[in-house]
Write a protein that holds these residues in place. Structure first.
Motif, PDB file in Angstrom:
ATOM      1  N   GLY A  13       0.460  -1.168   0.748  1.00  0.00           N
ATOM      2  CA  GLY A  13      -0.076   0.021  -0.077  1.00  0.00           C
ATOM      3  C   GLY A  13       0.654   1.460   0.004  1.00  0.00           C
ATOM      4  N   TRP A  38       0.949   0.042   7.258  1.00  0.00           N
ATOM      5  CA  TRP A  38      -0.307   1.512   7.050  1.00  0.00           C
ATOM      6  C   TRP A  38      -0.004   2.144   5.664  1.00  0.00           C
ATOM      7  CZ3 TRP A  38       3.075   2.004  11.475  1.00  0.00           C
ATOM      8  CH2 TRP A  38       4.096   2.782  10.621  1.00  0.00           C
ATOM      9  N   THR A  47       9.226  10.155   1.161  1.00  0.00           N
ATOM     10  CA  THR A  47       9.637  10.222  -0.222  1.00  0.00           C
ATOM     11  C   THR A  47      10.064  11.900  -0.120  1.00  0.00           C
ATOM     12  OG1 THR A  47       9.559  10.440  -2.805  1.00  0.00           O
ATOM     13  CG2 THR A  47       7.831  10.449  -1.084  1.00  0.00           C
ATOM     14  N   ALA A  48      10.873  12.680  -1.125  1.00  0.00           N
ATOM     15  CA  ALA A  48      11.020  13.895  -1.768  1.00  0.00           C
ATOM     16  C   ALA A  48       9.885  14.871  -2.357  1.00  0.00           C
ATOM     17  CB  ALA A  48      12.320  14.579  -1.474  1.00  0.00           C
ATOM     18  N   GLY A  50       9.542  14.963  -5.187  1.00  0.00           N
ATOM     19  CA  GLY A  50      10.167  15.716  -6.213  1.00  0.00           C
ATOM     20  C   GLY A  50       9.082  14.742  -8.110  1.00  0.00           C
ATOM     21  N   ARG A  56      15.737  12.466 -16.820  1.00  0.00           N
ATOM     22  CA  ARG A  56      15.220  11.095 -16.985  1.00  0.00           C
ATOM     23  C   ARG A  56      16.575  10.028 -18.167  1.00  0.00           C
ATOM     24  NH1 ARG A  56      12.112   8.862 -13.069  1.00  0.00           N
ATOM     25  NH2 ARG A  56      10.307  10.478 -12.363  1.00  0.00           N
ATOM     26  N   VAL A 172      -1.598  -6.211   7.566  1.00  0.00           N
ATOM     27  CA  VAL A 172      -1.860  -7.554   6.678  1.00  0.00           C
ATOM     28  C   VAL A 172      -0.705  -7.846   5.610  1.00  0.00           C
ATOM     29  CG1 VAL A 172      -3.620  -9.386   5.648  1.00  0.00           C
ATOM     30  CG2 VAL A 172      -4.187  -7.580   7.136  1.00  0.00           C
ATOM     31  N   GLY A 203       7.566  -2.975  -3.135  1.00  0.00           N
ATOM     32  CA  GLY A 203       8.588  -1.677  -2.638  1.00  0.00           C
ATOM     33  C   GLY A 203       9.812  -2.283  -2.269  1.00  0.00           C
ATOM     34  N   PHE A 333      12.214   1.237  -7.840  1.00  0.00           N
ATOM     35  CA  PHE A 333      11.814   2.436  -8.664  1.00  0.00           C
ATOM     36  C   PHE A 333      13.220   3.151  -8.905  1.00  0.00           C
ATOM     37  CE2 PHE A 333       6.998   0.976  -9.121  1.00  0.00           C
ATOM     38  CZ  PHE A 333       6.800   1.355 -10.317  1.00  0.00           C
ATOM     39  N   HIS A 336      12.917   7.226  -7.831  1.00  0.00           N
ATOM     40  CA  HIS A 336      12.754   8.326  -8.437  1.00  0.00           C
ATOM     41  C   HIS A 336      11.459   7.689  -9.270  1.00  0.00           C
ATOM     42  CE1 HIS A 336      15.746   6.130 -11.396  1.00  0.00           C
ATOM     43  NE2 HIS A 336      14.806   6.006 -12.078  1.00  0.00           N
ATOM     44  N   GLY A 337      10.123   7.011  -8.456  1.00  0.00           N
ATOM     45  CA  GLY A 337       9.071   6.532  -8.295  1.00  0.00           C
ATOM     46  C   GLY A 337       8.359   7.429  -8.577  1.00  0.00           C
TER      47      GLY A 337
HETATM   48  C1  LIG Z   1      14.110   9.822   0.804  1.00  0.00           C
HETATM   49  C2  LIG Z   1      13.356   9.354  -0.646  1.00  0.00           C
HETATM   50  C3  LIG Z   1      13.454  10.432  -0.856  1.00  0.00           C
HETATM   51  C4  LIG Z   1      12.591  10.311  -3.003  1.00  0.00           C
HETATM   52  N1  LIG Z   1      11.953  11.471  -3.686  1.00  0.00           N
HETATM   53  C5  LIG Z   1      11.765  11.255  -5.105  1.00  0.00           C
HETATM   54  C6  LIG Z   1      11.116  12.564  -5.126  1.00  0.00           C
HETATM   55  O1  LIG Z   1      11.982  13.268  -5.155  1.00  0.00           O
HETATM   56  N2  LIG Z   1      10.816  12.086  -6.730  1.00  0.00           N
HETATM   57  C7  LIG Z   1      10.744  10.619  -7.352  1.00  0.00           C
HETATM   58  O2  LIG Z   1      10.014  10.252  -8.076  1.00  0.00           O
HETATM   59  N3  LIG Z   1      10.671  10.032  -6.412  1.00  0.00           N
HETATM   60  C8  LIG Z   1      11.955   9.944  -5.029  1.00  0.00           C
HETATM   61  N4  LIG Z   1      11.706   8.826  -3.908  1.00  0.00           N
HETATM   62  C9  LIG Z   1      11.261   7.968  -4.578  1.00  0.00           C
HETATM   63  C10 LIG Z   1       9.811   7.354  -4.887  1.00  0.00           C
HETATM   64  O3  LIG Z   1       9.230   7.960  -3.538  1.00  0.00           O
HETATM   65  C11 LIG Z   1       9.409   5.962  -4.844  1.00  0.00           C
HETATM   66  O4  LIG Z   1      10.008   5.238  -6.450  1.00  0.00           O
HETATM   67  C12 LIG Z   1       8.048   5.793  -4.035  1.00  0.00           C
HETATM   68  O5  LIG Z   1       7.246   6.063  -3.142  1.00  0.00           O
HETATM   69  C13 LIG Z   1       7.622   4.195  -4.207  1.00  0.00           C
HETATM   70  O6  LIG Z   1       5.999   3.639  -4.234  1.00  0.00           O
HETATM   71  P1  LIG Z   1       5.932   2.223  -4.007  1.00  0.00           P
HETATM   72  O7  LIG Z   1       4.597   2.137  -3.220  1.00  0.00           O
HETATM   73  O8  LIG Z   1       6.759   1.174  -5.277  1.00  0.00           O
HETATM   74  O9  LIG Z   1       6.848   1.830  -2.945  1.00  0.00           O
HETATM   75  P2  LIG Z   1       6.761   1.803  -0.596  1.00  0.00           P
HETATM   76  O10 LIG Z   1       5.843   3.245  -0.858  1.00  0.00           O
HETATM   77  O11 LIG Z   1       7.799   1.274  -0.214  1.00  0.00           O
HETATM   78  O12 LIG Z   1       5.128   0.493  -0.620  1.00  0.00           O
HETATM   79  C14 LIG Z   1       5.366  -0.492  -1.134  1.00  0.00           C
HETATM   80  C15 LIG Z   1       4.719  -0.941   0.344  1.00  0.00           C
HETATM   81  O13 LIG Z   1       4.927  -2.590   0.454  1.00  0.00           O
HETATM   82  C16 LIG Z   1       4.311  -3.030   1.650  1.00  0.00           C
HETATM   83  N5  LIG Z   1       5.045  -4.673   1.539  1.00  0.00           N
HETATM   84  C17 LIG Z   1       6.228  -4.841   1.785  1.00  0.00           C
HETATM   85  N6  LIG Z   1       6.188  -6.542   2.179  1.00  0.00           N
HETATM   86  C18 LIG Z   1       4.518  -6.676   2.028  1.00  0.00           C
HETATM   87  C19 LIG Z   1       4.255  -7.858   2.110  1.00  0.00           C
HETATM   88  N7  LIG Z   1       4.878  -8.819   2.430  1.00  0.00           N
HETATM   89  N8  LIG Z   1       3.102  -8.118   2.635  1.00  0.00           N
HETATM   90  C20 LIG Z   1       2.207  -6.819   2.649  1.00  0.00           C
HETATM   91  N9  LIG Z   1       2.443  -5.452   2.246  1.00  0.00           N
HETATM   92  C21 LIG Z   1       4.223  -5.563   2.006  1.00  0.00           C
HETATM   93  C22 LIG Z   1       5.331  -2.065   2.319  1.00  0.00           C
HETATM   94  O14 LIG Z   1       4.967  -1.856   4.124  1.00  0.00           O
HETATM   95  C23 LIG Z   1       5.213  -0.696   2.127  1.00  0.00           C
HETATM   96  O15 LIG Z   1       4.275  -0.137   2.689  1.00  0.00           O
HETATM   97  C24 LIG Z   1      11.780   8.708  -2.735  1.00  0.00           C
HETATM   98  C25 LIG Z   1      12.303   8.220  -2.025  1.00  0.00           C
HETATM   99  C26 LIG Z   1      13.154   8.475  -0.914  1.00  0.00           C
HETATM  100  C27 LIG Z   1      13.052   6.961  -0.078  1.00  0.00           C
END
Ligand SMILES: Cc1cc2nc3c(=O)[nH]c(=O)nc-3n(C[C@H](O)[C@H](O)[C@H](O)COP(=O)(O)OP(=O)(O)OC[C@H]3O[C@@H](n4cnc5c(N)ncnc54)[C@H](O)[C@@H]3O)c2cc1C
Length: 376
Positions: A13, A38, A47-48, A50, A56, A172, A203, A333, A336-337
């Motif tokens: 999520g 959660w 995330t920042a 951006g 890119r 969950v 993630g 990602f 930068h996702g």
């Molecule tokens: C400090 C920081 C700065 C960033 N700055 C930028 C920016 O400026 N611009 C940009 O484009 N991107 C940026 N990013 C990257 C961007 O935030 C991420 O690429 C994006 O948020 C990824 O989202 P996601 O949903 O894939 O992963 P996540 O948000 O990590 O979500 C994955 C979820 O899966 C859940 N999960 C894992 N395993 C299980 C399981 N077995 N069962 C159920 N749930 C599970 C986790 O609890 C988690 O909540 C940054 C990232 C960080 C950390």
């Protein structure tokens, strides 16, 4: 566990899980998200935020440009502007030796037919960012880029997904996945969930989920760190980065300076914890004060690190599972996702509903990373 019929189970999520669920639900699919902690607990809450097309990778540009159109229309998509402001992103050359890098990038962009990046000189740079140190000489700019508020974005995607019928289970975690006829059975402490299709949007833990499906996809990890300062009077509007330095610098709507740029802390993936390394983080603070000398005496009020999966080419994995029919991947990602969130959800809906997409995702197939399969 749930007696309700589910078409697609989304594991994770974060914003990518929410966006995929939203697009699928709007297309009439019954979608359930399983989130171990959660909503927004990991990368999407750290995330920042951006919203950047600037610099890119060539294979990401088409979907990044489409995502940018969606960000400019985000209120129509999720009912909130997500705190998105398009004040531009700048990549600054601090001295003349950095200029050729920007010039080469611009020449490549023009050759490839892209117009969204421009080179600006010192005079225009100073006009756009008066607080910048006068030693800076030029910058590459993407004027329609900007930044959003991550928490407003999470809330808006969550609200829209739930309004479209998505069911969200927090606390969950998926412990195991097994086939159940033509369906997938996801084992959790809260019981089993069954559906014919699933999305791996886990993630930093996506390789583990992929392995449960028979996909051996090697991933690395990042634990990018951030700094937030006390609130100050308006200082700058665009988001600024610098050639050769770990810096991404912007001011939030509340007046705080939000400083990142990919400086790495550390992550304990098993424990689901990340750690700030202050000595390393001081490099970001130094870069910020070199570029914006007026910020030297500001107080830092908060620092953190957030975990994310990386791939060896820093491009995401967005595809159907090579080995598991009905399973789909959206992860890796590599820092930068955030910007790609609206479009990747639409791509996942294409892949699941139509079996293909017209969007350009050739570069994001998991097979490029799966050495064992490639060698076979
Ligand atoms: C400090 C920081 C700065 C960033 N700055 C930028 C920016 O400026 N611009 C940009 O484009 N991107 C940026 N990013 C990257 C961007 O935030 C991420 O690429 C994006 O948020 C990824 O989202 P996601 O949903 O894939 O992963 P996540 O948000 O990590 O979500 C994955 C979820 O899966 C859940 N999960 C894992 N395993 C299980 C399981 N077995 N069962 C159920 N749930 C599970 C986790 O609890 C988690 O909540 C940054 C990232 C960080 C950390």
């Amino acid at each position: 566990m749930s007696g309700k019929v589910i078409d697609t189970l989304v594991i994770g999520g974060g914003l990518h899980g929410l966006s995929a669920a939203l697009h699928l639900a709007r297309a009439g699919r019954r979608v359930t998200i399983l989130e171990r902690s959660w909503i927004g607990r990991h990368s999407s809450g750290a995330t920042a935020a951006g919203v950047r097309t600037l610099n890119r990778d060539p294979s990401e540009i088409p979907i990044s440009l489409e995502a940018m159109e969606m960000w400019h229309n985000i209120e129509a998509i999720v009912g909130d502007d997500c705190g998105f402001h398009a004040h531009g992103q700048l990549n600054i050359a601090e001295n003349a030796s950095h200029l050729p890098k920007l010039e080469r990038r611009l020449a490549w962009m023009r050759e490839a037919g892209y117009e969204h990046e421009e080179l600006i000189d010192r005079a225009e740079l100073l006009k756009l960012v008066p607080a910048i140190s006068p030693h800076c000489v030029a910058a590459l700019i993407a004027r329609r880029d900007g930044a959003a508020d991550p928490h407003r974005t999470l809330q808006a995607f969550r609200r829209s997904a739930e309004a479209a019928g998505v069911v969200i289970h927090e606390g969950v975690g998926v412990d195991a996945i097994e086939p159940a006829g033509s369906d997938w059975r996801l084992r959790t402490e809260a019981g089993d969930f069954v559906a014919p299709t699933l999305i791996n949007a886990a993630g930093a833990w996506s390789a583990k989920i992929a392995a449960m499906l028979g996909d051996d996809i090697p991933l690395g990890h990042k634990a990018s760190m951030m700094i937030v300062t006390e609130r100050i009077a308006p200082l700058l509007k665009p988001v600024v980065s610098v050639v050769g330095r770990p810096l991404s610098f912007k001011q939030s709507d509340q007046g705080t300076l939000v400083i990142g740029g990919g400086l790495q802390g550390s992550a304990d993936i098993e424990a689901q914890k990340s750690f700030v390394h202050f000595r390393e983080l001081s490099k970001g603070a130094r870069a910020a004060t070199d570029l914006f000398p007026s910020t030297k005496s500001l107080r830092i009020v908060r620092t953190w690190a957030g975990m994310e999966a990386t791939t060896k080419d820093h491009l995401p994995v967005i595809c159907a599972s090579p080995n598991a029919k009905g399973a789909f991947h959206a992860f890796g990602f590599s820092g930068h996702g955030f910007q790609l969130v609206p479009v990747v959800g639409a791509i996942m809906a294409d892949l699941i509903i139509r079996g293909s997409t017209q969007r350009s995702i050739e570069g994001f197939d998991a097979r490029r990373l799966m050495q064992r399969q490639a060698a076979a």
